[in-house]
Design a protein around this motif. Structure first.
Motif, PDB file in Angstrom:
ATOM      1  N   ARG A  86       0.809  -1.311  -0.082  1.00  0.00           N
ATOM      2  CA  ARG A  86       0.079  -0.063  -0.089  1.00  0.00           C
ATOM      3  C   ARG A  86       0.677   1.091  -0.010  1.00  0.00           C
ATOM      4  O   ARG A  86       0.388   2.306  -0.680  1.00  0.00           O
ATOM      5  CB  ARG A  86      -1.006  -0.104   1.079  1.00  0.00           C
ATOM      6  CG  ARG A  86      -1.996   1.291   1.373  1.00  0.00           C
ATOM      7  CD  ARG A  86      -2.730   1.108   0.030  1.00  0.00           C
ATOM      8  NE  ARG A  86      -3.626   2.550  -0.178  1.00  0.00           N
ATOM      9  CZ  ARG A  86      -4.579   2.491  -0.112  1.00  0.00           C
ATOM     10  NH1 ARG A  86      -5.639   1.630  -0.109  1.00  0.00           N
ATOM     11  NH2 ARG A  86      -5.395   3.628  -0.535  1.00  0.00           N
TER      12      ARG A  86
ATOM     13  N   TYR B   2       2.159   1.760  -3.327  1.00  0.00           N
ATOM     14  CA  TYR B   2       1.103   2.162  -4.308  1.00  0.00           C
ATOM     15  C   TYR B   2       0.645   3.581  -4.123  1.00  0.00           C
ATOM     16  O   TYR B   2       0.783   4.325  -5.019  1.00  0.00           O
ATOM     17  CB  TYR B   2       0.003   1.207  -4.082  1.00  0.00           C
ATOM     18  CG  TYR B   2      -1.343   1.774  -4.863  1.00  0.00           C
ATOM     19  CD1 TYR B   2      -1.616   1.377  -6.006  1.00  0.00           C
ATOM     20  CD2 TYR B   2      -2.166   2.873  -4.204  1.00  0.00           C
ATOM     21  CE1 TYR B   2      -2.495   1.981  -6.899  1.00  0.00           C
ATOM     22  CE2 TYR B   2      -3.168   3.274  -4.841  1.00  0.00           C
ATOM     23  CZ  TYR B   2      -3.412   2.503  -6.146  1.00  0.00           C
ATOM     24  OH  TYR B   2      -4.572   3.376  -6.871  1.00  0.00           O
TER      25      TYR B   2
ATOM     26  N   LEU C  96      -8.091   3.489  -4.027  1.00  0.00           N
ATOM     27  CA  LEU C  96      -7.418   2.920  -5.278  1.00  0.00           C
ATOM     28  C   LEU C  96      -7.507   3.419  -6.637  1.00  0.00           C
ATOM     29  O   LEU C  96      -7.897   2.850  -7.538  1.00  0.00           O
ATOM     30  CB  LEU C  96      -7.328   1.265  -5.355  1.00  0.00           C
ATOM     31  CG  LEU C  96      -6.891   0.439  -4.367  1.00  0.00           C
ATOM     32  CD1 LEU C  96      -7.269  -0.911  -4.438  1.00  0.00           C
ATOM     33  CD2 LEU C  96      -5.499   0.804  -3.680  1.00  0.00           C
TER      34      LEU C  96
END
Length: 194
Positions: A56, A59, A93
């Motif tokens: 995460r 990302y 996301l």
């Protein structure tokens, strides 16, 4: 079945951290060693069609950078790749295409690896990398080793990784001394008699 390939920039002493945080003051330490030929070698090693497997934090950091990086091959390939994210916060996301690996990250990775599709490339994501190595889910490791010693910072090889064996496949040197070393994951380190 997909291959999982780890690609990482590291110092000679194994530091992979690039951002100035947690008392680390050497952000962007790789920049003086980057060359067009080195970038071309990385792009070739990465391949033209792949998906990303990311933690995460990586990302989120990449989502802030790559969509704004402009129109050039590296940015275009990273932006086009499907991002499979190990996260307990599947919301947010937006840098897509992206999917959460689900509540059971390992089960999600195993299921994804068993599907047909392009290689799964892991960049950064030190916590995820350690888990993948410990679980024997890695097929290949490409380390871009820079001729610097940083002394401290987040390391690629943490103290929490079980000893394992990697078989050397190839090396390539850039004009600035960066070595692109490729290894195949073999398995747990075997004890030798003696």
């Amino acid at each position: 079945m997909r291959k999982i390939r780890i690609m990482e920039h590291i110092s000679l002493d194994g530091v992979m951290q690039h951002e100035d945080s947690d008392g680390f003051a050497h952000g962007n330490w790789t920049n003086p060693y980057r060359t067009p030929a080195g970038l071309e070698a990385v792009v070739e090693a990465q391949g033209s069609h792949f998906d990303l497997l990311l933690g995460r934090r990586t990302y989120d950091a990449w989502a802030d950078f790559w969509p704004k990086a402009g129109d050039y091959p590296v940015a275009n390939s990273l932006n086009a790749a499907t991002k499979y994210v190990a996260t307990h916060r599947p919301d947010g996301l937006e840098w897509g295409p992206a999917e959460s690996l689900g509540a059971d990250t390992l089960a999600g990775i195993r299921a994804l690896k068993a599907t047909a599709g392009p290689d799964l490339i892991v960049w950064g994501s030190s916590t995820l990398t350690s888990v993948l190595l410990a679980q024997g889910l890695v097929d290949e490791v490409l380390l871009l080793v820079y001729p610097v010693l940083l002394g401290r910072g987040k390391r690629f090889f943490s103290d929490h990784v079980d000893p394992c064996e990697l078989a050397f496949l190839s090396t390539q040197a850039t004009s600035t001394g960066v070595l692109l070393n490729t290894y195949r994951y073999v398995g747990a380190l075997q004890k030798t008699a003696g």
